[in-house]
Scaffold this motif. Structure first.
Motif, mmCIF file in Angstrom:
data_model
loop_
_atom_site.group_PDB
_atom_site.id
_atom_site.type_symbol
_atom_site.label_atom_id
_atom_site.label_comp_id
_atom_site.label_asym_id
_atom_site.label_seq_id
_atom_site.Cartn_x
_atom_site.Cartn_y
_atom_site.Cartn_z
ATOM 1 N N TYR A 1 12.513 -39.553 16.935
ATOM 2 C CA TYR A 1 13.026 -40.565 16.013
ATOM 3 C C TYR A 1 12.510 -40.287 14.608
ATOM 4 O O TYR A 1 11.516 -39.575 14.427
ATOM 5 N N GLN A 2 13.215 -40.868 13.593
ATOM 6 C CA GLN A 2 12.789 -40.620 12.214
ATOM 7 C C GLN A 2 11.441 -41.246 11.905
ATOM 8 O O GLN A 2 10.758 -40.847 10.966
ATOM 9 N N VAL A 3 11.044 -42.236 12.713
ATOM 10 C CA VAL A 3 9.715 -42.828 12.611
ATOM 11 C C VAL A 3 8.869 -42.282 13.745
ATOM 12 O O VAL A 3 9.300 -42.280 14.898
ATOM 13 N N THR A 4 7.665 -41.795 13.437
ATOM 14 C CA THR A 4 6.801 -41.229 14.464
ATOM 15 C C THR A 4 5.457 -41.945 14.454
ATOM 16 O O THR A 4 4.530 -41.523 13.759
ATOM 17 N N PRO A 5 5.349 -43.057 15.202
ATOM 18 C CA PRO A 5 4.086 -43.794 15.227
ATOM 19 C C PRO A 5 2.991 -42.971 15.887
ATOM 20 O O PRO A 5 3.271 -42.113 16.734
ATOM 21 N N PRO A 6 1.741 -43.218 15.524
ATOM 22 C CA PRO A 6 0.648 -42.469 16.149
ATOM 23 C C PRO A 6 0.506 -42.833 17.625
ATOM 24 O O PRO A 6 0.769 -43.962 18.032
ATOM 25 N N LEU A 7 0.127 -41.864 18.421
ATOM 26 C CA LEU A 7 -0.130 -42.084 19.838
ATOM 27 C C LEU A 7 -1.515 -42.707 20.013
ATOM 28 O O LEU A 7 -2.441 -42.358 19.277
ATOM 29 N N PRO A 8 -1.680 -43.617 20.983
ATOM 30 C CA PRO A 8 -0.631 -44.224 21.807
ATOM 31 C C PRO A 8 0.071 -45.343 21.057
ATOM 32 O O PRO A 8 -0.514 -45.959 20.154
ATOM 33 N N PHE A 9 1.314 -45.616 21.418
ATOM 34 C CA PHE A 9 2.049 -46.713 20.803
ATOM 35 C C PHE A 9 2.863 -47.428 21.868
ATOM 36 O O PHE A 9 3.124 -46.896 22.942
ATOM 37 N N THR A 10 3.275 -48.638 21.534
ATOM 38 C CA THR A 10 4.141 -49.435 22.401
ATOM 39 C C THR A 10 5.543 -49.438 21.826
ATOM 40 O O THR A 10 5.735 -49.904 20.700
ATOM 41 N N PRO A 11 6.544 -48.908 22.537
ATOM 42 C CA PRO A 11 7.917 -48.966 22.020
ATOM 43 C C PRO A 11 8.480 -50.383 22.148
ATOM 44 O O PRO A 11 7.833 -51.286 22.665
ATOM 45 N N GLY A 12 9.702 -50.531 21.679
ATOM 46 C CA GLY A 12 10.350 -51.847 21.671
ATOM 47 C C GLY A 12 10.567 -52.304 20.248
ATOM 48 O O GLY A 12 9.677 -52.905 19.640
ATOM 49 N N VAL A 13 11.761 -52.021 19.686
ATOM 50 C CA VAL A 13 11.988 -52.226 18.257
ATOM 51 C C VAL A 13 12.760 -53.500 17.922
ATOM 52 O O VAL A 13 13.063 -53.748 16.758
ATOM 53 N N GLU A 14 13.048 -54.327 18.944
ATOM 54 C CA GLU A 14 13.866 -55.518 18.682
ATOM 55 C C GLU A 14 13.522 -56.604 19.686
ATOM 56 O O GLU A 14 13.646 -56.395 20.891
ATOM 57 N N ILE A 15 13.100 -57.773 19.186
ATOM 58 C CA ILE A 15 12.683 -58.838 20.093
ATOM 59 C C ILE A 15 13.165 -60.206 19.631
ATOM 60 O O ILE A 15 13.511 -60.407 18.467
ATOM 61 N N CYS A 16 13.165 -61.124 20.589
ATOM 62 C CA CYS A 16 13.156 -62.546 20.291
ATOM 63 C C CYS A 16 11.739 -62.996 20.628
ATOM 64 O O CYS A 16 11.264 -62.766 21.752
ATOM 65 N N GLY A 17 11.053 -63.561 19.656
ATOM 66 C CA GLY A 17 9.662 -63.937 19.861
ATOM 67 C C GLY A 17 9.401 -65.365 19.431
ATOM 68 O O GLY A 17 10.284 -66.071 18.928
ATOM 69 N N GLU A 18 8.165 -65.773 19.654
ATOM 70 C CA GLU A 18 7.751 -67.123 19.294
ATOM 71 C C GLU A 18 6.502 -67.045 18.430
ATOM 72 O O GLU A 18 5.526 -66.368 18.785
#
Length: 322
Positions: free
Chosen positions: A52-69
Motif C-alpha cells: 500500500y502507499q502507506v507503510t506503517p511500522p511493524l507491528p501494526f493493526t490493519p483496519g482502515v474504516e470503522i464505526c466507533g464510539e
C-alpha cells in the motif's frame, strides 16, 4: 484488549496474529474509540502485503474504516490512525476527521459507508460529471466498491450496467438495482455493453479493477465518455493507449480520494452530509454480506483479498452492537 497485529508482510491469512495488547494511547489531536464495527477494505490486504502507499511500522493493526464510539458516547465514523487500526477492540483516530454515524444505518452499515461511498461520490460527480439519463458501466458491481457505485449511479438517475464474475454475483447485482447485468464469465463484455446501449457504449465507466477490465472499458466507452480509474484490484495496472483516447474522443479520469483530505478537507464533510441524506431516504444502504466476529478477521481480510466476497464484510467485536 484483543487486537490483530501484522509482524511481517505477506498474505493476510498468514501474517495477521490475534494478540493481547494494551489500549492505544491517543496522540495530540487524536481520540480513543471503542470499535463497534470495522469494515474490511482491499487496502487492508495491501497493507498486510506491504504494497500500500502507506507503510506503517511493524507491528501494526490493519483496519482502515470503522464505526466507533467516543469516550463521551458519540457514535462516529472514522479512519483509524495507523499503526492502531480497526481490527481491535479499541483504535485511535484524528478528532478532526470524525463524522457522525447516520441514524439510518446500523453499526456494520455505517462502518462500510465512508471510503467506498465517498470514493463513488467524488468519482461519479466531481471527476466524471455523471448526468441524469446517462449510462454508467460498473466493473465488479457486486463487490464493496462496485456496489456503492451502483447505488449512487441509480440515485443520480443513471442507467446502470453491472459487470460481475459468476451467477451468484449476477444475482447480487440485479438486487442492487442494475438495469443490465453482464457476467464476464459467460458473455463477451464489450459485445454485451454495445448491445445494451444500441452500439453507443457507456458514458461513464467505473473501474476499480484495472487489467483486462480497463481494456474492455476502452472498447465500449461512448463518444465523449469518461473512464474513471479507481483502483487495480486485479493486480494489473494498465498502460492506456493515448492515441486510442484521442481517436475515440473519450477521457481517462483518475481518482485518488485520499487527496481530498489534504487538498479540500471541507468537501469530505459536505459529501458525508449528502450521503447521510441519501441513506435517510433509503437511496443508498451498504450491502453487508457478512458480519464476522473479531476472531475471524484475518480470514475475512483474506477472502476480500481473494475476491470471493460480495458487498462488504464487516468485523464486529464480540459484545459490540452490529
Amino acid at each position: 484488549m484483543r487486537a490483530w497485529q501484522v509482524h511481517r508482510n505477506g498474505e493476510p491469512g498468514e501474517v495477521m496474529r490475534l494478540v493481547e495488547a494494551p489500549r492505544p494511547v491517543p496522540g495530540d489531536g487524536q481520540v480513543l474509540l471503542r470499535v463497534r464495527a470495522a469494515n474490511v477494505n482491499f487496502p487492508d490486504a495491501l497493507l498486510c502485503r506491504g504494497q500500500y502507499q502507506v507503510t506503517p511500522p511493524l507491528p501494526f493493526t490493519p483496519g482502515v474504516e470503522i464505526c466507533g464510539e467516543t469516550e463521551d458516547g458519540r457514535r462516529v465514523i472514522a479512519n483509524p490512525a495507523l499503526p492502531h487500526g480497526g481490527f481491535a477492540e479499541y483504535a485511535v483516530a484524528d478528532a478532526a476527521g470524525l463524522l457522525p454515524a447516520p441514524d439510518a444505518l446500523d453499526d456494520a452499515e455505517a462502518a462500510a459507508l465512508h471510503i467506498g461511498y465517498q470514493t463513488g461520490w467524488f468519482g461519479l460527480h466531481r471527476r466524471a460529471g455523471l448526468r441524469e439519463g446517462e449510462t454508467l458501466l460498473v466493473h465488479a458491481a457486486a463487490g464493496g466498491v462496485g456496489s456503492a457505485a451502483v447505488q449512487l449511479g441509480k440515485a443520480a438517475g443513471a442507467r446502470v450496467i453491472g459487470v460481475v464474475g459468476g451467477a451468484d454475483k449476477a444475482r447480487v447485482a440485479r438486487a442492487l438495482g442494475c438495469d443490465v447485468v453482464v457476467d464476464r464469465r459467460a458473455a463477451d463484455v464489450v459485445a454485451a455493453v454495445k448491445e445494451a446501449t444500441g452500439g453507443r457504449g457507456a458514458d461513464v465507466v467505473y473501474d476499480p479493477v484495472g487489467g483486462a477490465a480497463y481494456a474492455q472499458s476502452a472498447k465500449c466507452v461512448a463518444f465523449e465518455g469518461r473512464i474513471l480509474v479507481v483502483g487495480f484490484a486485479s493486480g494489473s495496472i494498465p498502460s492506456p493507449a493515448l492515441n486510442h483516447a484521442l481517436v475515440k474522443n473519450y477521457s481517462i479520469v483518475g481518482l485518488h480520494w485520499g487527496l481530498y483530505a489534504t487538498k479540500d478537507p471541507a468537501s469530505l464533510a459536505d459529501c458525508h452530509e449528502r450521503l447521510t441524506e441519501l441513506a435517510a431516504k433509503g437511496a443508498i444502504k451498504p450491502l453487508v454480506s457478512e458480519r464476522a466476529p473479531l476472531a475471524d478477521a484475518a480470514a475475512a481480510v483474506q477472502r476480500v483479498a481473494d475476491g470471493t466476497t460480495t458487498g462488504r464484510v464487516v468485523v464486529v467485536p464480540e459484545g459490540a452492537a452490529a
